[in-house]
Scaffold this active site. Structure first.
Site, PDB file in Angstrom:
ATOM      1  N   ASP A 149     -28.620 -25.205 -32.293  1.00  0.00           N
ATOM      2  CA  ASP A 149     -29.883 -24.458 -32.412  1.00  0.00           C
ATOM      3  C   ASP A 149     -29.584 -22.957 -32.455  1.00  0.00           C
ATOM      4  O   ASP A 149     -28.457 -22.538 -32.220  1.00  0.00           O
ATOM      5  CB  ASP A 149     -30.780 -24.763 -31.203  1.00  0.00           C
ATOM      6  CG  ASP A 149     -30.058 -24.464 -29.887  1.00  0.00           C
ATOM      7  OD1 ASP A 149     -29.385 -25.378 -29.382  1.00  0.00           O
ATOM      8  OD2 ASP A 149     -30.120 -23.317 -29.404  1.00  0.00           O
ATOM      9  N   ASP A 193     -30.931 -20.785 -30.321  1.00  0.00           N
ATOM     10  CA  ASP A 193     -31.512 -20.306 -29.068  1.00  0.00           C
ATOM     11  C   ASP A 193     -32.945 -19.837 -29.370  1.00  0.00           C
ATOM     12  O   ASP A 193     -33.630 -20.510 -30.130  1.00  0.00           O
ATOM     13  CB  ASP A 193     -30.615 -19.231 -28.433  1.00  0.00           C
ATOM     14  CG  ASP A 193     -30.857 -19.108 -26.934  1.00  0.00           C
ATOM     15  OD1 ASP A 193     -30.882 -20.158 -26.261  1.00  0.00           O
ATOM     16  OD2 ASP A 193     -31.046 -17.995 -26.434  1.00  0.00           O
TER      17      ASP A 193
HETATM   18  N1  LIG Z   1     -29.668 -22.598 -26.724  1.00  0.00           N
HETATM   19  C1  LIG Z   1     -28.917 -23.145 -25.774  1.00  0.00           C
HETATM   20  N2  LIG Z   1     -28.752 -22.506 -24.581  1.00  0.00           N
HETATM   21  C2  LIG Z   1     -27.978 -23.062 -23.622  1.00  0.00           C
HETATM   22  N3  LIG Z   1     -27.359 -24.228 -23.739  1.00  0.00           N
HETATM   23  C3  LIG Z   1     -27.492 -24.892 -24.894  1.00  0.00           C
HETATM   24  N4  LIG Z   1     -26.987 -26.056 -25.302  1.00  0.00           N
HETATM   25  C4  LIG Z   1     -27.424 -26.285 -26.548  1.00  0.00           C
HETATM   26  N5  LIG Z   1     -28.218 -25.276 -26.972  1.00  0.00           N
HETATM   27  C5  LIG Z   1     -28.272 -24.381 -25.952  1.00  0.00           C
END
Ligand SMILES: Nc1ncnc2[nH]cnc12
Ligand SMILES: CSC[C@H]1O[C@H](OP(=O)(O)O)[C@H](O)[C@@H]1O
Length: 287
Positions: free
Chosen positions: A207, A209
């Protein structure tokens, strides 16, 4: 020395297949129980040991993963090369969901975990300037197949379990220079260094974030879908590793295997025998 490749599988990777003589074995440690039994066997004639970081069924949160027991157990099994496979968010447009990053630096923002095997009665300070092993990292890069891989990147380890606020996400990205974010590679990398095990981190981007205007907030269903699509590439990388590394582990030219040579500060007559006993696997070489 005989090579043993350890794999710590993160979210979405709870087992591996294809090992000869594969069996789940229980390993006990002076630091408590590891996250789960460890799946051992050989692949292409090279010994392998696989541990699901959160346990099968995803039992442990990032804060409660028994990191010390996990690393100690790997050391007890003779692991010389430890590869972490983790899900992470990306702070870079060009590091897109589905890509892998071979992490080479960390910013540790975790605060609720035991971070060292050492302490009162046996104090040690190892270098962490270069927390990952360049040789093992290069092997991971070479072993990847069918996936875009970025060589090098800074992983910000947050405590979690909640994801970051927008302000935090922007700060890590714009001011701190982090490339990816996750919740588990610290203190794992620190402990691997104390245990003198070569460590590499393969971060699977799931992703953007929360900073990316076109992608909105992190969403666990998006993460799980990307992990599902990526798990085959992770398994392929693991399957190719023995062929890239070979069955013999020469002493690491980058110093991973000798990290404790000059690290212990406590005078021999001031050392705590109870702590020394717990350090038998991790620091037995120098104690
Ligand atoms: N955006 C994110 N922040 C922290 N841990 C994660 N693991 C997968 N995506 C994450
Ligand atoms: C499933 S999203 C958050 C979760 O995933 C990552 O776990 P791991 O590093 O073990 O793959 C992240 O660090 C969080 O623990």
């Amino acid at each position: 020395m005989e090579r043993v490749i350890g794999i710590i599988g993160g979210s979405g990777l709870y087992g591996i297949e294809g090992l000869d003589n594969g069996a789940w074995v229980r390993v006990t440690t002076p630091w408590g129980d590891p996250s789960d039994e460890i799946f051992t066997g050989t692949l292409g004639g090279v010994k392998m040991a696989f541990l699901p970081r959160h346990g099968r069924g995803h039992v442990y949160s990032p804060s409660t993963v028994p990191y010390r027991a996990n690393i100690d157990a790997m050391k007890r099994l003779g692991v010389t090369d430890l590869v972490s496979v983790s899900a992470c968010g990306s702070f870079r447009e060009e590091m897109a969901p589905g890509d892998f990053v071979i992490v080479d630096q960390f910013i540790d923002r975790t605060f609720a975990r035991e971070k060292s095997f050492f302490g009162t009665g046996c104090v040690a300070h190892v270098s962490l300037a270069h927390p990952t092993c360049p040789t093992l990292s290069a092997a991971c890069f070479a072993a990847a197949e069918g996936v875009k891989v970025h060589m090098g990147g800074t992983y910000l380890a947050m405590e979690g379990p909640q994801f970051s606020s927008l302000a935090e996400s922007k700060m890590y990205r714009e001011h701190w220079g982090a490339d990816v974010i996750g919740m588990t590679n610290m203190p794992e990398a620190k402990l691997a260094r104390e245990a003198e095990i070569c460590y590499a981190s393969v971060a699977m981007i799931t992703d953007y974030d929360s900073w990316h205007p076109a992608h909105g907030e992190v969403d666990i269903s998006e993460i799980i879908a990307t992990l599902g699509a990526n798990s085959e590439a992770a398994r392929k990388l693991i399957a190719n590793l023995p062929g890239k590394l070979g069955a013999a582990h020469e002493s690491c030219e980058h110093g991973c295997n000798t990290a404790l040579d000059f690290a212990i500060m406590t005078a021999p007559d001031k050392r705590d025998p109870a702590l020394l006993a717990r350090l038998d696997a991790v620091a037995g070489r120098v104690l």
